[in-house]
Design an enzyme around this catalytic site. Sequence first.
Site, PDB file in Angstrom:
ATOM      1  N   HIS A 143       0.815  -1.228   0.000  1.00 14.91           N
ATOM      2  CA  HIS A 143       0.000   0.000   0.000  1.00 14.91           C
ATOM      3  C   HIS A 143       0.847   1.276   0.000  1.00 14.91           C
ATOM      4  O   HIS A 143       0.312   2.360  -0.250  1.00 14.91           O
ATOM      5  CB  HIS A 143      -0.923   0.039   1.225  1.00 14.91           C
ATOM      6  CG  HIS A 143      -1.999  -0.997   1.212  1.00 14.91           C
ATOM      7  ND1 HIS A 143      -2.846  -1.190   0.143  1.00 14.91           N
ATOM      8  CD2 HIS A 143      -2.380  -1.914   2.149  1.00 14.91           C
ATOM      9  CE1 HIS A 143      -3.695  -2.181   0.412  1.00 14.91           C
ATOM     10  NE2 HIS A 143      -3.424  -2.635   1.610  1.00 14.91           N
ATOM     11  N   ASP A 180      -2.856 -10.428  -2.365  1.00 19.07           N
ATOM     12  CA  ASP A 180      -3.401  -9.865  -1.121  1.00 19.07           C
ATOM     13  C   ASP A 180      -4.838  -9.421  -1.401  1.00 19.07           C
ATOM     14  O   ASP A 180      -5.151  -8.964  -2.498  1.00 19.07           O
ATOM     15  CB  ASP A 180      -2.548  -8.666  -0.694  1.00 19.07           C
ATOM     16  CG  ASP A 180      -2.943  -8.115   0.674  1.00 19.07           C
ATOM     17  OD1 ASP A 180      -2.222  -8.374   1.651  1.00 19.07           O
ATOM     18  OD2 ASP A 180      -3.969  -7.407   0.750  1.00 19.07           O
ATOM     19  N   HIS A 182      -6.449  -6.951  -0.505  1.00 20.60           N
ATOM     20  CA  HIS A 182      -6.606  -5.511  -0.707  1.00 20.60           C
ATOM     21  C   HIS A 182      -5.859  -5.075  -1.971  1.00 20.60           C
ATOM     22  O   HIS A 182      -4.934  -5.763  -2.406  1.00 20.60           O
ATOM     23  CB  HIS A 182      -6.081  -4.757   0.524  1.00 20.60           C
ATOM     24  CG  HIS A 182      -6.738  -5.226   1.795  1.00 20.60           C
ATOM     25  ND1 HIS A 182      -6.099  -6.019   2.717  1.00 20.60           N
ATOM     26  CD2 HIS A 182      -7.994  -5.028   2.258  1.00 20.60           C
ATOM     27  CE1 HIS A 182      -6.941  -6.289   3.717  1.00 20.60           C
ATOM     28  NE2 HIS A 182      -8.093  -5.707   3.467  1.00 20.60           N
ATOM     29  N   ASP A 268      -4.840 -12.551   3.415  1.00 17.80           N
ATOM     30  CA  ASP A 268      -6.063 -11.996   3.987  1.00 17.80           C
ATOM     31  C   ASP A 268      -7.291 -12.227   3.105  1.00 17.80           C
ATOM     32  O   ASP A 268      -8.380 -11.747   3.416  1.00 17.80           O
ATOM     33  CB  ASP A 268      -5.898 -10.505   4.325  1.00 17.80           C
ATOM     34  CG  ASP A 268      -5.084  -9.746   3.308  1.00 17.80           C
ATOM     35  OD1 ASP A 268      -4.864 -10.283   2.207  1.00 17.80           O
ATOM     36  OD2 ASP A 268      -4.672  -8.607   3.607  1.00 17.80           O
TER      37      ASP A 268
HETATM   38 ZN    ZN Z   1      -4.196  -6.875   2.662  1.00 17.05          ZN
END
Ligand code: ZN
Length: 372
Positions: A143, A180, A182, A268
Amino acid sequence: MATGYLWHELFGWHDTGTNTGLFPANPAAGLQPLQHFENAETKTRMNSLVGASGLLEHLVQLSPRPATDDELLRVHARQHVERIREESELPKGGDAGDGFSPFGHGGFEIARLAAGGAIVAAEAVMSGEVANAYALIRPPGHHATPDTGMGFCVFSNLAIAARHLQATDQASRIAVVDWDVHHGNGTQATFWEDPDVLTISVHQDNVFPPNSGAMDEQGAGAGSGTAINVPLPAGSGVGAYLEVFKRVVVPALDAFEPEIILVASGFDASAADPLARQMMTAGGYRQLTDSLLDAANRLCGGRIMMTHEGGYSPVYVPFCGLAVLEALSGHRTGIEDPFDPIFSGFAGQDLQPHQAEVIEAAAELAARLATG
Ligand code: ZN
């Protein structure tokens, strides 16, 4: 040739403090002190299982070194690096940038050890020291944008490794596969206009960052078409993920012909994760890894390097990580996923029509890459 495995005790010492998941504890607001979601357990327990299972004896242990300022600055603005360095000197540390990403005193040194770990693992693969590698590093990185940390990430570890390979002429064409749950927004931002780095992010639609990772984000300028986003609906399971890899990820890799595949490996999307709503299993991650190994063997001498990203179930992340490392190394430990009879039995694990629609649309992006 063996699989490289990189871990350092200090990664477990990255201090996200007492916290109520995401928020600083606040009795007046009803927030009782506990742990941050991004705490050491989810990673140290994976490392423990790698050791306890006996798999460690079949891996080549790699040692991280701190990334230099110059290496960090290949991706990040000097102002971001200096702010992290300054806040790291404070008695209680600081925050990577969004107020949800705390780090303790001395956190700068641990964050640059994580970035340097990604570099070491990538170099070990490119040099042929190992066939492939997994860097179990913390804090995570995908991120973090060039200008700021966010989403528990301080420096963009994988992007820093990719830029290092380019800058030192060890590789020029690089593919990034981010599973991931996200959106890999920081990696995407770094290579937004770079035609030599393909970024593919497979994530849950609109989870984090908010309003990020839609399918119409495709890169710009010379890099137009080299960012691919697959925003899967909430509730996607193993069937959806296998279909994404078959219809989008592998065809895009075939079209792009990278010299190495870098994987942002967050666990995740698992059925046990508190920060998303997908249903992946350890066995599912094993199958995704096998599919990437097939592609890598065909395209780039088997070269794959994975950096650890998110994954917030301390009991399940270790089994997901072990499955991936078993696949990478070709060695089975005999440890079976004890959760599999439950998670694999969830309704909707097979591909659903509304998921297939999204994957169909994303497949066109991979096809467009092939036709240039
Ligand atoms: Zn994540």
